[in-house]
Each structure stands twice: as structure tokens, then as C-alpha cells.
Scaffold this active site. Structure first.
Site, PDB file in Angstrom:
ATOM      1  N   HIS A  97       0.843  -1.209   0.000  1.00  0.00           N
ATOM      2  CA  HIS A  97       0.000   0.000   0.000  1.00  0.00           C
ATOM      3  C   HIS A  97       0.872   1.250   0.000  1.00  0.00           C
ATOM      4  CE1 HIS A  97       0.435   0.896   4.408  1.00  0.00           C
ATOM      5  NE2 HIS A  97       0.551  -0.420   4.501  1.00  0.00           N
ATOM      6  N   ASP A  99      -0.395   4.375   1.009  1.00  0.00           N
ATOM      7  CA  ASP A  99      -0.860   5.373   1.976  1.00  0.00           C
ATOM      8  C   ASP A  99      -0.111   5.224   3.291  1.00  0.00           C
ATOM      9  OD1 ASP A  99      -2.306   2.878   2.315  1.00  0.00           O
ATOM     10  OD2 ASP A  99      -3.608   3.910   3.749  1.00  0.00           O
ATOM     11  N   ASP A 130       6.396   1.409   6.671  1.00  0.00           N
ATOM     12  CA  ASP A 130       4.985   1.043   6.534  1.00  0.00           C
ATOM     13  C   ASP A 130       4.299   1.994   5.552  1.00  0.00           C
ATOM     14  OD1 ASP A 130       2.524  -0.156   6.982  1.00  0.00           O
ATOM     15  OD2 ASP A 130       2.146   0.950   8.827  1.00  0.00           O
ATOM     16  N   GLU A 161      -5.145   1.313   3.048  1.00  0.00           N
ATOM     17  CA  GLU A 161      -4.921   0.244   4.020  1.00  0.00           C
ATOM     18  C   GLU A 161      -4.953   0.753   5.454  1.00  0.00           C
ATOM     19  OE1 GLU A 161      -2.888  -2.491   6.707  1.00  0.00           O
ATOM     20  OE2 GLU A 161      -2.276  -0.448   6.204  1.00  0.00           O
ATOM     21  N   GLU A 162      -4.402   1.927   5.674  1.00  0.00           N
ATOM     22  CA  GLU A 162      -4.292   2.432   7.041  1.00  0.00           C
ATOM     23  C   GLU A 162      -5.642   2.798   7.657  1.00  0.00           C
ATOM     24  OE1 GLU A 162      -1.813   1.990   8.662  1.00  0.00           O
ATOM     25  OE2 GLU A 162       0.018   2.190   7.479  1.00  0.00           O
ATOM     26  N   HIS A 426       4.154   3.864  12.654  1.00  0.00           N
ATOM     27  CA  HIS A 426       3.087   4.674  13.250  1.00  0.00           C
ATOM     28  C   HIS A 426       3.605   5.551  14.387  1.00  0.00           C
ATOM     29  CE1 HIS A 426      -0.542   2.063  11.737  1.00  0.00           C
ATOM     30  NE2 HIS A 426       0.412   2.177  10.841  1.00  0.00           N
TER      31      HIS A 426
END
Length: 454
Positions: A97, A99, A130, A161-162, A426
Site C-alpha cells: 500500500h 498510503d 509502513d 490500508e491504514e 506509526h
């Protein structure tokens, strides 16, 4: 030319090493785009589109053909593409992904979050681990074969996805032909610790619930009414306290838990990663893997209470809390949620019933690990890292994995990637180690050759 399985031409590791400067530059370009996803796309639209367009360009340069976009409701464009399989060769689906999550408080970063900063053998920036480096890993593995890998390729790279994947999570089972393959390389994971090649073979599921209670028409003076007037906040706190036993283990009947037999963190590693304050015990009992991977976890993610600042001496008339349940990879999330709801409905603090609302659910995932794709992946990782891979699990979820598995039920699913347990995903100072990125690319490129020769 990249090496084939007969050992001719250049070693794959050397081929990838020569590609790394350009791949690092491409990763820096991706990281510079603040492609933050949010529920209810299209806002913020342009950064997501910029990341989408750059990813398409990189894939095209790597030899991917028939590039297109799935335009689904409330979902950023999903990149699709393919490289047709040579005669008799298997097909591999590549997922990742583009995003990212927000940067958070930028003052906590050592360098600007949307500037790829190389230092100490790593590239720092939001999305480096990520999962933009995983996008680059797919690109690098295809470049290593000069766009002509010995397997067929299908590409699915999303931009939501997030925030749960949006409409894409229901699309593959309804359109299985587009996702049919023999193996999937899910590029959104990585090594349990640096230098330890890791196959993630399970992901926990998730279920949400909300409890609330109203006991009074309004707040009442605690001096006049406290002690007899039912305090809604105390009722909710009493209910939440029943979810764990005295050791901190989940105390809800019907939730599956098993010992974890694969690789796990040591307690010292876990303390460091979780940033547990010195001198405090960990919660729960039993092996660490079963607490964070193959057993349930219950977290109170939000609670409505009067704030301490400005608090009145009053009995609370209303309280509410939101509960997150993490579920054993092989337990149906709806079944686990029902067990939680039954527990909460049976709890009646001081004789007062709670209003319980079931929220969203998402099933976990457990891989079949005995097929030819896993055999090829283990050999490829051994070649890349110089040591045999370990099996680990993930406490979180990747929403699309189950949907892809439903569309291609016979395909083997490999959860791998460029990150590691210390990558700060994150969090401030997210980073990807350049050595892990390079080895992940070598492993994926080697996997293509070894799986083709199965």
C-alpha cells in the site's frame, strides 16, 4: 543479467546491490509525498493521487504491463497490473500500500517526517517502513529480473490500508478472476528483529464493542446524593474491571488462546519495544507469544468521563466506553465478539444492566505453510540472509488479506517485508534499515526463480 537457478550470470545479491542507489532515490521520492489516508476519501485527495501516480510510474519502469486503477467508492485508486506468466509457470500476486498514517507531533521527530533522511544505516521518514519500502521491494525484485521474471505477476497496491481498505475489502471475492494466482507476496511485514528473516504466518482478528449506561436524569451533588444515587461512571468501571483477572489475563469465556510455538520477542525486547516504564510488570501470564499473537487481548480504547480539570463534585449520570478485542488468528471474529457481548450483558454492577453495542469485526489469518511457495520462500530467505527464516505472527491485521485469500483460496499467502520490530511504524522516527531492505529485495527476486522451478 540476474542469475538463474543453474547459477549462471551474476549472483542475485550483486544485481540487487547495483540497483540499490536508484531504489533508495525512488523510496525518497515516495516518502516525500504525504499520502495520508483518511476515512471518506477523497480528502486529502492530491497527495494520495501523487503517490499513486509515482507508484504506477515505478511499476511501469519495472516491466509491469496493463497498469490500471480500480476506482471504488470512498477508496483511493487501487493499482493493478500484470506480467504474463511464461508457459507453464505459476503466477505470483504482489500486494502492498502507498498510503501512510499522519506524522503526529513533528517536534518528536529527529528529522522532518516527509523528508527521507539517511543516517545510521537507515532511512527515516513517515512511511519508510509502513509500507513504501515494501512497494520499492516489489519494484526492485522485478528490476532484478529486468522486468521479465520467470513467474507471472499480478500487482495490487492500494491507498487506503491504514483506514481499513474501504470498498476494496469486499471486491476480490466478487471478482476472483482478477486475483487468481498460485502465491501471494503480501509486502507489509518484516523481520521480528534485524537480521532475522521472518515469515509471518498468522494475524490476530479484531472486534469492537461499546458499553454505556445512564443512571440519572442529570448530574447530582455528591454530598447530597453520593453513596446511594447510582454513579454511571463507577458502573462502567466496575464492568470494565471484570474483563481481566487479577493477573491481567482476559477473563471472558469463549475466547480462544493457545501457546505460541514459533519465534517471539524476549521479555527484554518486548519491554524495550513497548517502552514499558522501569520496574513495572508486564500484564498477563504465560508465554509472550500467546499474549500478543495467539490469544485474546482486550483494550479500552476510549472512555467518556468528566475531565479532571474543571471537575464538579457530582455523581455522574452517564458514562460510555469503547472496547477493542484482538482475536486468535483462527477464531471467527464474530464468534469472539458474541462472547464479549454475552459477558458484558451478564455483568450487572450494583444490579444495573449495561447497554452493549457490537461494532465492526475483522477475521484474523492463519497461513498454510507446507506448500511449494513456502518451500521456495524459505530457500530464498536463506539465500538472502544467510540463515533459515523463523515463523512469527502479527498482533494487528491487514484488512485485505482475507479478501484476497477468499478470491484465490488455493493460493499460498506469504506475509513478508522490509521492516523489523524496531522500525517505529506509526510512531516518530519511523525508519527502514537499508540492509533489511536490500535483503528483502534479494529474497523476493530469489523467490521468483525458486518458485518457478518448483
Amino acid at each position: 543479467m540476474p542469475r538463474d537457478l543453474a547459477g549462471t550470470d551474476r549472483p542475485m545479491a550483486q544485481t540487487v546491490s547495483d540497483l540499490m542507489p536508484a531504489l533508495q532515490s525512488d523510496l525518497a521520492r515516495l516518502v516525500a509525498i504525504p499520502s495520508i489516508s483518511s476515512p471518506g476519501y477523497p480528502e486529502p485527495r492530491q497527495p494520495l493521487l501523487d503517490a499513486y501516480e509515482l507508484t504506477v510510474d515505478l511499476l511501469r519502469d519495472a516491466g509491469v504491463q496493463n497498469l490500471g486503477a480500480l476506482e471504488l467508492p470512498d477508496t483511493a485508486p487501487v493499482i493493478t497490473g500484470e506480467i504474463p506468466a511464461p508457459e507453464g509457470a505459476p503466477t505470483v500476486l504482489l500486494y502492498s500500500h502507498y498510503d501512510v498514517v499522519p506524522a503526529g507531533d513533528e517536534a518528536l521527530w529527529s528529522s522532518p517526517p516527509f523528508v527521507a533522511d539517511e543516517r545510521d544505516g537507515a532511512i527515516f521518514g513517515r512511511g519508510t517502513a509502513d509500507s513504501k519500502s515494501n512497494v520499492i521491494a516489489h519494484v526492485g525484485a522485478l528490476r532484478a529480473w529486468e522486468g521479465k521474471p520467470p513467474v507471472g505477476i499480478k500487482v495490487v497496491i492500494e491507498g487506503q490500508e491504514e483506514v481499513g481498505g474501504g470498498a476494496l475489502t469486499t471486491y476480490p471475492p466478487a471478482h476472483p478472476e482478477a486475483f487468481r494466482c498460485d502465491a501471494m507476496v503480501i509486502g507489509d511485514m518484516g523481520s521480528v528483529r534485524p537480521g532475522v528473516p521472518t515469515l509471518t504466518v498468522a494475524l490476530r482478528g479484531m472486534a469492537m464493542a461499546t458499553i454505556e449506561v445512564t443512571t440519572l436524569a442529570g448530574a447530582k451533588h455528591s454530598g447530597q446524593f453520593g453513596g446511594a444515587a447510582p454513579d454511571a461512571l463507577i458502573v462502567v468501571l466496575q464492568a470494565l474491571a471484570t474483563l481481566h483477572d487479577a493477573n491481567g489475563d482476559v477473563a471472558v469465556d469463549g475466547l480462544r488462546r493457545e501457546a505460541w510455538a514459533g519465534e517471539s520477542y524476549s521479555e527484554d525486547e518486548f519491554r524495550e519495544l513497548a517502552e514499558v516504564r522501569a520496574g513495572l510488570p508486564l500484564q498477563g501470564t504465560g508465554d509472550l507469544g500467546s499474549r500478543v499473537w495467539s490469544g485474546p487481548a482486550i483494550t479500552v480504547t476510549g472512555i467518556d468521563v468528566p475531565p479532571v480539570d474543571g471537575a464538579l463534585n457530582a455523581v455522574s449520570p452517564y458514562a460510555r466506553a469503547k472496547i477493542n478485542l484482538r482475536v486468535h488468528p483462527e477464531q471467527d471474529a464474530a464468534e469472539a465478539q458474541a462472547a464479549l457481548v454475552r459477558h458484558l450483558e451478564a455483568v450487572r454492577p450494583f444490579g444495573i444492566a449495561l447497554e452493549v453495542q457490537a461494532g465492526e469485526t475483522g477475521n484474523g489469518f492463519a497461513a498454510r505453510t507446507s506448500g511449494p511457495a513456502y518451500e521456495a520462500a524459505r530457500a530464498a530467505m536463506q539465500a538472502a540472509w544467510g540463515s533459515a527464516p523463523v515463523s512469527a505472527a502479527g498482533g494487528g491485521s491487514i484488512p485485505l488479506v482475507n479478501a484476497l485469500q477468499a478470491a484465490a483460496s488455493e493460493a499460498e499467502v506469504l506475509l513478508v517485508g522490509t521492516t523489523d520490530g524496531y522500525a517505529n511504524i506509526h510512531a516518530p522516527d519511523e525508519r527502514v534499515l537499508l540492509d533489511e531492505l536490500e535483503k528483502a529485495i534479494v529474497a523476493e527476486a530469489e523467490f521468483f526463480g525458486r518458485f518457478a522451478a518448483r
